[in-house]
Design a protein around this motif. Structure first.
Motif, PDB file in Angstrom:
ATOM      1  N   THR A 194       0.802  -1.227   0.000  1.00  0.00           N
ATOM      2  CA  THR A 194       0.000   0.000   0.000  1.00  0.00           C
ATOM      3  C   THR A 194       0.832   1.273   0.000  1.00  0.00           C
ATOM      4  O   THR A 194       0.338   2.331  -0.403  1.00  0.00           O
ATOM      5  N   ASP A 195       2.091   1.204   0.453  1.00  0.00           N
ATOM      6  CA  ASP A 195       2.894   2.428   0.553  1.00  0.00           C
ATOM      7  C   ASP A 195       3.999   2.503  -0.492  1.00  0.00           C
ATOM      8  O   ASP A 195       4.811   3.444  -0.491  1.00  0.00           O
ATOM      9  N   GLY A 196       4.073   1.521  -1.392  1.00  0.00           N
ATOM     10  CA  GLY A 196       5.013   1.583  -2.503  1.00  0.00           C
ATOM     11  C   GLY A 196       6.470   1.370  -2.145  1.00  0.00           C
ATOM     12  O   GLY A 196       7.355   1.738  -2.922  1.00  0.00           O
ATOM     13  N   ASP A 197       6.738   0.713  -0.991  1.00  0.00           N
ATOM     14  CA  ASP A 197       8.135   0.514  -0.609  1.00  0.00           C
ATOM     15  C   ASP A 197       8.677  -0.840  -1.056  1.00  0.00           C
ATOM     16  O   ASP A 197       9.796  -1.220  -0.712  1.00  0.00           O
ATOM     17  N   GLY A 198       7.871  -1.565  -1.822  1.00  0.00           N
ATOM     18  CA  GLY A 198       8.334  -2.847  -2.332  1.00  0.00           C
ATOM     19  C   GLY A 198       8.038  -4.023  -1.415  1.00  0.00           C
ATOM     20  O   GLY A 198       8.364  -5.167  -1.758  1.00  0.00           O
ATOM     21  N   GLU A 199       7.415  -3.772  -0.253  1.00  0.00           N
ATOM     22  CA  GLU A 199       7.096  -4.835   0.695  1.00  0.00           C
ATOM     23  C   GLU A 199       5.587  -4.909   0.901  1.00  0.00           C
ATOM     24  O   GLU A 199       4.920  -3.876   1.054  1.00  0.00           O
ATOM     25  N   ILE A 200       5.058  -6.125   0.891  1.00  0.00           N
ATOM     26  CA  ILE A 200       3.633  -6.311   1.163  1.00  0.00           C
ATOM     27  C   ILE A 200       3.328  -5.856   2.587  1.00  0.00           C
ATOM     28  O   ILE A 200       4.021  -6.241   3.533  1.00  0.00           O
ATOM     29  N   ASP A 201       2.303  -5.031   2.749  1.00  0.00           N
ATOM     30  CA  ASP A 201       1.938  -4.573   4.087  1.00  0.00           C
ATOM     31  C   ASP A 201       0.433  -4.666   4.351  1.00  0.00           C
ATOM     32  O   ASP A 201      -0.056  -4.177   5.367  1.00  0.00           O
ATOM     33  N   GLN A 202      -0.279  -5.304   3.422  1.00  0.00           N
ATOM     34  CA  GLN A 202      -1.706  -5.562   3.628  1.00  0.00           C
ATOM     35  C   GLN A 202      -2.008  -6.944   3.070  1.00  0.00           C
ATOM     36  O   GLN A 202      -1.598  -7.275   1.964  1.00  0.00           O
ATOM     37  N   TRP A 203      -2.718  -7.766   3.863  1.00  0.00           N
ATOM     38  CA  TRP A 203      -2.924  -9.154   3.493  1.00  0.00           C
ATOM     39  C   TRP A 203      -4.400  -9.530   3.541  1.00  0.00           C
ATOM     40  O   TRP A 203      -5.212  -8.872   4.205  1.00  0.00           O
ATOM     41  N   GLY A 204      -4.701 -10.631   2.884  1.00  0.00           N
ATOM     42  CA  GLY A 204      -6.062 -11.133   2.895  1.00  0.00           C
ATOM     43  C   GLY A 204      -6.478 -11.678   4.238  1.00  0.00           C
ATOM     44  O   GLY A 204      -7.572 -11.401   4.742  1.00  0.00           O
ATOM     45  N   THR A 205      -5.597 -12.470   4.866  1.00  0.00           N
ATOM     46  CA  THR A 205      -5.922 -13.058   6.166  1.00  0.00           C
ATOM     47  C   THR A 205      -4.633 -13.452   6.872  1.00  0.00           C
ATOM     48  O   THR A 205      -3.538 -13.224   6.367  1.00  0.00           O
ATOM     49  N   GLY A 206      -4.784 -14.049   8.039  1.00  0.00           N
ATOM     50  CA  GLY A 206      -3.655 -14.539   8.818  1.00  0.00           C
ATOM     51  C   GLY A 206      -4.202 -15.391   9.939  1.00  0.00           C
ATOM     52  O   GLY A 206      -4.615 -14.878  10.971  1.00  0.00           O
ATOM     53  N   LEU A 207      -4.238 -16.705   9.710  1.00  0.00           N
ATOM     54  CA  LEU A 207      -4.986 -17.600  10.586  1.00  0.00           C
ATOM     55  C   LEU A 207      -4.076 -18.483  11.428  1.00  0.00           C
ATOM     56  O   LEU A 207      -3.017 -18.914  10.988  1.00  0.00           O
ATOM     57  N   ASN A 208      -4.538 -18.785  12.636  1.00  0.00           N
ATOM     58  CA  ASN A 208      -3.836 -19.675  13.553  1.00  0.00           C
ATOM     59  C   ASN A 208      -4.377 -21.087  13.364  1.00  0.00           C
ATOM     60  O   ASN A 208      -5.581 -21.318  13.480  1.00  0.00           O
ATOM     61  N   ILE A 209      -3.513 -22.040  13.099  1.00  0.00           N
ATOM     62  CA  ILE A 209      -3.941 -23.398  12.796  1.00  0.00           C
ATOM     63  C   ILE A 209      -4.757 -24.022  13.925  1.00  0.00           C
ATOM     64  O   ILE A 209      -5.749 -24.713  13.696  1.00  0.00           O
ATOM     65  N   ALA A 210      -4.374 -23.747  15.177  1.00  0.00           N
ATOM     66  CA  ALA A 210      -5.032 -24.405  16.303  1.00  0.00           C
ATOM     67  C   ALA A 210      -6.441 -23.888  16.549  1.00  0.00           C
ATOM     68  O   ALA A 210      -7.287 -24.607  17.077  1.00  0.00           O
ATOM     69  N   TRP A 211      -6.710 -22.639  16.173  1.00  0.00           N
ATOM     70  CA  TRP A 211      -8.010 -22.045  16.483  1.00  0.00           C
ATOM     71  C   TRP A 211      -8.858 -21.736  15.252  1.00  0.00           C
ATOM     72  O   TRP A 211     -10.053 -21.460  15.377  1.00  0.00           O
ATOM     73  N   ASN A 212      -8.259 -21.797  14.064  1.00  0.00           N
ATOM     74  CA  ASN A 212      -8.981 -21.339  12.876  1.00  0.00           C
ATOM     75  C   ASN A 212      -9.157 -22.396  11.791  1.00  0.00           C
ATOM     76  O   ASN A 212      -9.781 -22.121  10.770  1.00  0.00           O
ATOM     77  N   SER A 213      -8.628 -23.596  11.989  1.00  0.00           N
ATOM     78  CA  SER A 213      -8.690 -24.606  10.925  1.00  0.00           C
ATOM     79  C   SER A 213      -9.946 -25.461  10.974  1.00  0.00           C
ATOM     80  O   SER A 213     -10.353 -26.033   9.955  1.00  0.00           O
ATOM     81  N   GLN A 214     -10.578 -25.564  12.123  1.00  0.00           N
ATOM     82  CA  GLN A 214     -11.681 -26.526  12.294  1.00  0.00           C
ATOM     83  C   GLN A 214     -12.838 -26.262  11.327  1.00  0.00           C
ATOM     84  O   GLN A 214     -13.398 -27.201  10.743  1.00  0.00           O
ATOM     85  N   GLY A 215     -13.207 -24.991  11.183  1.00  0.00           N
ATOM     86  CA  GLY A 215     -14.331 -24.673  10.325  1.00  0.00           C
ATOM     87  C   GLY A 215     -14.118 -25.108   8.883  1.00  0.00           C
ATOM     88  O   GLY A 215     -15.050 -25.583   8.222  1.00  0.00           O
ATOM     89  N   PHE A 216     -12.894 -24.965   8.384  1.00  0.00           N
ATOM     90  CA  PHE A 216     -12.603 -25.374   7.004  1.00  0.00           C
ATOM     91  C   PHE A 216     -12.714 -26.892   6.863  1.00  0.00           C
ATOM     92  O   PHE A 216     -13.204 -27.406   5.858  1.00  0.00           O
ATOM     93  N   ILE A 217     -12.249 -27.597   7.879  1.00  0.00           N
ATOM     94  CA  ILE A 217     -12.299 -29.058   7.856  1.00  0.00           C
ATOM     95  C   ILE A 217     -13.747 -29.546   7.878  1.00  0.00           C
ATOM     96  O   ILE A 217     -14.151 -30.380   7.064  1.00  0.00           O
ATOM     97  N   TRP A 218     -14.538 -29.019   8.794  1.00  0.00           N
ATOM     98  CA  TRP A 218     -15.943 -29.436   8.889  1.00  0.00           C
ATOM     99  C   TRP A 218     -16.718 -29.065   7.627  1.00  0.00           C
ATOM    100  O   TRP A 218     -17.540 -29.840   7.145  1.00  0.00           O
ATOM    101  N   SER A 219     -16.448 -27.873   7.099  1.00  0.00           N
ATOM    102  CA  SER A 219     -17.175 -27.418   5.920  1.00  0.00           C
ATOM    103  C   SER A 219     -16.836 -28.231   4.677  1.00  0.00           C
ATOM    104  O   SER A 219     -17.577 -28.195   3.693  1.00  0.00           O
TER     105      SER A 219
END
Length: 443
Positions: A194-219
């Protein structure tokens, strides 16, 4: 349950070691004063203190409040158990209930709740049944009641509404879930420098495997065990596809911070800083998130091959010590905090939970003004598509913890999900078998 993202390991093993100490010990304090031990931040502490002050005014029963951080609670409760100083009333996790019961720590409050005329039909059935146990099976309506739900915790998918609107992206529908492919395409569009410095500084997501993976598995039509909780079922194509999808968000799609970036600032903090588009949100987050510098909202969890959303629905219970010197008052306090209309209003107004009382939930979701706007999503999870965490109703969590112990090569892209699942399933099954035997021996 904020920055730690629900750090709260079970104390089942420790409690079993202290069975003798607990069984022979008396409750803390004296007959005229109760001790209530719970965990939470400053906002939760203030809300509970206000509710308890009203309880004391109404009943004349004094309450000594002991509050800890989430990651200290298990250790401090164990110290109280070992010292024969068990709090009269205290938080109990779903996954610890069976060991608390079999080690004689928790009081069976079924009869006292019935005698008091508490209307449990007006409390979420999932929350009440989470603390029922018949000696073999937990989580059904058949068992004795060993705690009342402090809350139920629907874990929704949140998103940075301001970020999506600025990018000209159509906002998610409040009822129809996005499929995985569409969700990933949106996240790729939002992952940028977003600031043009050549480094990504905004992302789509950032998930923790222990707390955020269950829903994808069940779905995706997979699960960790069979319905009896006796057979591990992770080594299936559906499970492998979901786990691989989760890992590919970082290694293939590159819509998450890499490990170095995540180590610099965790993704929870990055979401609050406006750097992440999609991030799971629980009711306990509202007191902080409602003060963010951007607008956030809730959406149905992105759906896998079943086309249906899935996510977990947690809970904490409020239990009574079997060794309390004032059992009647202790049960009354637990019932007050869980079911009383005024107490519930205090806790809900503090933005730390959704209503426990069903008769007030719809009005709460629809009230104006409100943040997040789509509060209804929390209720949809509670009513329709929320599930208990995989180890919520087993005797201990060792079998489930094993799943995450050596999973890092998958997350780093150095091992396929299918390879890992074939390796880990036998180990998980052996630990689950041990858990079943331990439960029978404890009984």
């Amino acid at each position: 349950m904020k920055k730690s993202r629900l750090i709260a390991g079970t104390v089942a093993g420790l409690l079993l070691a202290a069975t003798a100490a607990c069984s022979s010990g008396g409750g803390s304090g004296d007959a005229d004063t109760l001790t209530y031990m719970f965990r939470g931040g400053d906002d939760e502490k203030a809300a509970y203190q206000a509710a308890i002050n009203r309880f004391t005014e109404d009943t004349g029963v004094k309450v000594n409040v002991i509050v800890t951080d989430a990651d200290q609670y298990g250790t401090k409760l164990q110290a109280a158990v070992s010292g024969k100083n068990v709090p009269d009333v205290f938080y109990v996790e779903q996954g610890s209930l069976q060991s608390y019961v079999k080690s004689g720590i928790l009081l069976d409050i079924t009869d006292k709740i019935n005698e008091a005329g508490v209307d449990l039909t007006n409390i979420w059935e999932y929350g009440v049944n989470s603390y029922r146990f018949d000696g073999k099976v937990q989580g059904t309506s058949a068992g004795a009641l060993y705690a009342l739900p402090k809350d139920i915790g629907p874990f929704a998918m949140g998103y940075n509404r301001t970020m999506l609107e600025k990018a000209g992206i159509e906002l998610p529908d409040e009822d129809e879930p996005w499929g995985w492919d569409h969700w990933v395409s949106v996240m790729k569009e939002l992952t940028t420098d977003t600031d043009g410095d050549g480094e990504i500084d905004q992302w789509g997501t950032g998930l923790n495997i222990a707390w955020n993976s269950q829903g994808f598995i069940w779905s995706n039509g997979a699960d960790f065990t069979d319905p009896t909780h006796t057979k591990v079922t992770v080594d299936t194509p559906e499970f492998a596809e979901a786990l691989q999808f989760f890992a590919d968000l970082t290694n293939v799609d590159k819509v998450t911070p890499n490990s170095e970036q995540a180590a610099t600032l965790d993704t929870y903090q990055r979401f609050m800083a406006g750097q992440i588009a999609f991030f799971p949100v629980g009711p306990w987050d509202m007191s902080v998130y409602n003060e963010l510098d951007f607008e956030y909202d809730l959406m149905p969890f992105p759906a896998g091959s079943t086309g249906k959303s899935a996510t977990w629905l947690g809970s904490l219970g409020i239990g009574v010590s079997a060794s309390s010197k004032n059992v009647d008052a202790a049960v009354k306090l637990a019932a007050y905090l869980s079911t009383d209309e005024d107490a519930q209003k205090t806790l809900v107004d503090a933005n730390i939970q959704i209503p426990n009382r069903i008769d007030t939930a719809d009005a709460w979701a629809a009230e104006e003004p409100r943040k997040p706007q789509n509060r209804q999503e929390f209720l949809d999870i509670a009513k329709d598509y929320g599930r208990a965490m995989p180890a919520a109703f087993t005797y201990n969590t060792a079998w489930y913890d094993e799943f995450y112990t050596n999973i890092q090569p998958v997350l780093d892209g150095n091992q396929t999900a299918a390879e890992y699942l074939a390796e880990v399933q036998p180990r998980m099954q052996a630990l689950l078998d041990e858990s079943i035997v331990a439960s029978e021996q404890a009984g």
